[in-house]
Scaffold this active site. Structure first.
Site, PDB file in Angstrom:
ATOM      1  N   HIS A  62     -10.342   0.377  13.444  1.00  0.00           N
ATOM      2  CA  HIS A  62      -9.984   1.675  12.855  1.00  0.00           C
ATOM      3  C   HIS A  62     -10.555   1.801  11.450  1.00  0.00           C
ATOM      4  O   HIS A  62     -10.625   0.816  10.701  1.00  0.00           O
ATOM      5  CB  HIS A  62      -8.470   1.902  12.889  1.00  0.00           C
ATOM      6  CG  HIS A  62      -7.642   1.082  11.948  1.00  0.00           C
ATOM      7  ND1 HIS A  62      -7.397   1.472  10.646  1.00  0.00           N
ATOM      8  CD2 HIS A  62      -6.977  -0.084  12.118  1.00  0.00           C
ATOM      9  CE1 HIS A  62      -6.600   0.572  10.071  1.00  0.00           C
ATOM     10  NE2 HIS A  62      -6.331  -0.382  10.933  1.00  0.00           N
ATOM     11  N   ASP A 164      -7.471  -3.559   5.208  1.00  0.00           N
ATOM     12  CA  ASP A 164      -6.948  -3.036   6.485  1.00  0.00           C
ATOM     13  C   ASP A 164      -7.451  -1.592   6.584  1.00  0.00           C
ATOM     14  O   ASP A 164      -6.892  -0.724   5.949  1.00  0.00           O
ATOM     15  CB  ASP A 164      -5.422  -3.088   6.489  1.00  0.00           C
ATOM     16  CG  ASP A 164      -4.809  -2.415   7.710  1.00  0.00           C
ATOM     17  OD1 ASP A 164      -5.531  -2.108   8.659  1.00  0.00           O
ATOM     18  OD2 ASP A 164      -3.581  -2.192   7.692  1.00  0.00           O
ATOM     19  N   GLU A 194      -5.431   5.406  13.272  1.00  0.00           N
ATOM     20  CA  GLU A 194      -4.676   4.231  13.770  1.00  0.00           C
ATOM     21  C   GLU A 194      -3.340   4.103  13.050  1.00  0.00           C
ATOM     22  O   GLU A 194      -2.313   3.806  13.656  1.00  0.00           O
ATOM     23  CB  GLU A 194      -5.502   2.948  13.584  1.00  0.00           C
ATOM     24  CG  GLU A 194      -4.895   1.707  14.260  1.00  0.00           C
ATOM     25  CD  GLU A 194      -3.961   0.899  13.378  1.00  0.00           C
ATOM     26  OE1 GLU A 194      -3.358  -0.054  13.872  1.00  0.00           O
ATOM     27  OE2 GLU A 194      -3.795   1.227  12.173  1.00  0.00           O
ATOM     28  N   GLU A 195      -3.382   4.330  11.756  1.00  0.00           N
ATOM     29  CA  GLU A 195      -2.191   4.069  10.927  1.00  0.00           C
ATOM     30  C   GLU A 195      -1.046   5.041  11.213  1.00  0.00           C
ATOM     31  O   GLU A 195       0.078   4.816  10.795  1.00  0.00           O
ATOM     32  CB  GLU A 195      -2.563   4.104   9.433  1.00  0.00           C
ATOM     33  CG  GLU A 195      -3.562   3.029   9.002  1.00  0.00           C
ATOM     34  CD  GLU A 195      -3.000   1.619   8.967  1.00  0.00           C
ATOM     35  OE1 GLU A 195      -1.832   1.420   9.326  1.00  0.00           O
ATOM     36  OE2 GLU A 195      -3.752   0.702   8.581  1.00  0.00           O
ATOM     37  N   ASP A 217      -8.941  -6.022  13.878  1.00  0.00           N
ATOM     38  CA  ASP A 217      -8.077  -5.494  12.821  1.00  0.00           C
ATOM     39  C   ASP A 217      -7.588  -6.685  11.978  1.00  0.00           C
ATOM     40  O   ASP A 217      -8.070  -7.797  12.148  1.00  0.00           O
ATOM     41  CB  ASP A 217      -6.894  -4.736  13.467  1.00  0.00           C
ATOM     42  CG  ASP A 217      -6.287  -3.667  12.552  1.00  0.00           C
ATOM     43  OD1 ASP A 217      -6.351  -3.813  11.318  1.00  0.00           O
ATOM     44  OD2 ASP A 217      -5.720  -2.696  13.091  1.00  0.00           O
ATOM     45  N   HIS A 303      -1.110  -3.646   3.615  1.00  0.00           N
ATOM     46  CA  HIS A 303      -0.593  -2.335   3.184  1.00  0.00           C
ATOM     47  C   HIS A 303      -0.173  -2.328   1.714  1.00  0.00           C
ATOM     48  O   HIS A 303       0.638  -1.501   1.313  1.00  0.00           O
ATOM     49  CB  HIS A 303       0.555  -1.843   4.085  1.00  0.00           C
ATOM     50  CG  HIS A 303       0.049  -1.349   5.413  1.00  0.00           C
ATOM     51  ND1 HIS A 303       0.799  -0.589   6.274  1.00  0.00           N
ATOM     52  CD2 HIS A 303      -1.148  -1.498   6.025  1.00  0.00           C
ATOM     53  CE1 HIS A 303       0.093  -0.304   7.351  1.00  0.00           C
ATOM     54  NE2 HIS A 303      -1.097  -0.860   7.229  1.00  0.00           N
TER      55      HIS A 303
END
Ligand code: CO
Ligand code: ZN
Length: 329
Positions: A62, A164, A194-195, A217, A303
């Protein structure tokens, strides 16, 4: 293509889920050099196709990143916001964000923010506006902003926001560059959204209809003080996914990954991520089902504005994707 340069460039491009134009343009210009065809599908996924006779293999990474979205502006010019993707609310105060038009702000916290349960309505974005009108000239309701977090190297580690999953994108681009002659029909897909729920991967898998799929990922690690117990460590190799919250990986695909790693002396470790899912979750449930696995780059502080990865692990992931691409299945 230097992988460090790729990562430095790609992590510092802001593309919050729902508007991946900037990162897509960058990836497209790189992918075009190494593929037979490159196109953007309806939801905005970028598909790079390297034609071949054998099995149809789809690799997905992603390209979107987490961020915030302005929901309203108060009379004093402070911006209320909601999350785009999974934010760690407890750790947001005093981090910086940047809107697509370049407006920067910091996340402020109300007096009682963390005395009670952490919640987004105890936080706001301060762009230094004098009043509501001043703020509205720079930010509109619905504008998204990415987190700021510069790129830096610490020894053999790399730190930045958005590793990420720009690192997954870099792994695919680098493998793509190295593949000169493949027996398989290869699709490298840079997915959107994706998130916010594995959305791009869902339609991409439906359209491509692969025989085999592999999502690339990041995964958590268990190697920092008081970390949750987990077998994955930074610097110990490519993580072969066994399970995450979105998928039980296909056993044949997992075995093939392990055999391929062993045969080519690629360091690897087995990953069980109990928190969070990946595009693999959406892909394996496409159509009548797709045999799907995952390769992950071990990452600390996922994140956050300072995610950390190890250069060697990235190279191991590139080697594994490369060998899975060129081998017969
Ligand atoms: Co993520
Ligand atoms: Zn991710």
């Amino acid at each position: 293509m230097d992988i460090i340069k790729l990562l430095k460039d790609m992590t510092q491009i802001n593309s919050v889920s729902g508007d991946e134009r900037a990162i897509r343009d960058y990836i497209k210009s790189e992918a075009k050099k190494h593929c037979d065809e490159v196109y953007t599908d309806i939801l905005g996924n970028l598909v790079a196709h390297k034609k071949g006779e054998g099995k149809k293999i789809m690799f997905a990474a992603h390209m979107d990143e987490i961020g915030v979205i302005a929901t309203s502006i108060d009379d004093n010019g402070f911006i209320n916001f909601s999350s785009v993707g999974g934010l760690n609310i407890r750790k947001l105060a005093h981090t910086r964000v940047k809107f697509a038009n370049g407006t920067e702000g910091i996340i402020g916290d109300k007096e009682k923010a963390f005395k009670e349960k952490p919640a987004l309505d105890k936080l706001y974005i301060d762009i230094g506006a004098d009043n509501k009108k001043d703020a509205e000239e720079r930010v509109s309701v619905g504008d998204t902003a990415a987190f700021c977090g510069s790129f830096t190297q610490c020894g053999d580690k790399i730190v930045s926001k958005a590793l990420d999953n720009r690192v997954g994108c870099a792994v695919l681009l680098k493998a793509m560059e190295e593949i000169k002659d493949s027996k398989n029909d290869l699709y490298f897909v840079f997915t959107v959204q994706e998130e916010v729920g594995l959305r791009g991967a869902k339609t991409a898998a439906f359209e491509i209809n692969p025989d085999i799929a592999v999502a690339v990922d990041v995964t958590d690690t268990g190697d920092t003080p008081d970390a949750p117990v987990m077998a994955v460590e930074l610097g110990k190799g490519a993580a072969v996914k066994v399970m995450d919250r979105s998928i039980m990986c296909d056993a044949d695909v997992r075995v093939k990954m392990i055999e391929t790693a062993k045969k080519n002396n690629i360091p690897y470790q087995l990953e069980i991520m109990t928190d969070g899912g990946t595009d693999a979750g959406a892909i394996h449930l496409s159509k009548a089902g797709v045999k799907t696995g995952g390769i992950s780059v071990p990452t600390r502080y996922i994140h956050s504005t300072s995610e950390m990865i190890c250069v060697k692990d990235i190279e191991n992931c590139v080697d594994l994707v490369y060998n899975l691409s060129v081998e017969l299945w």
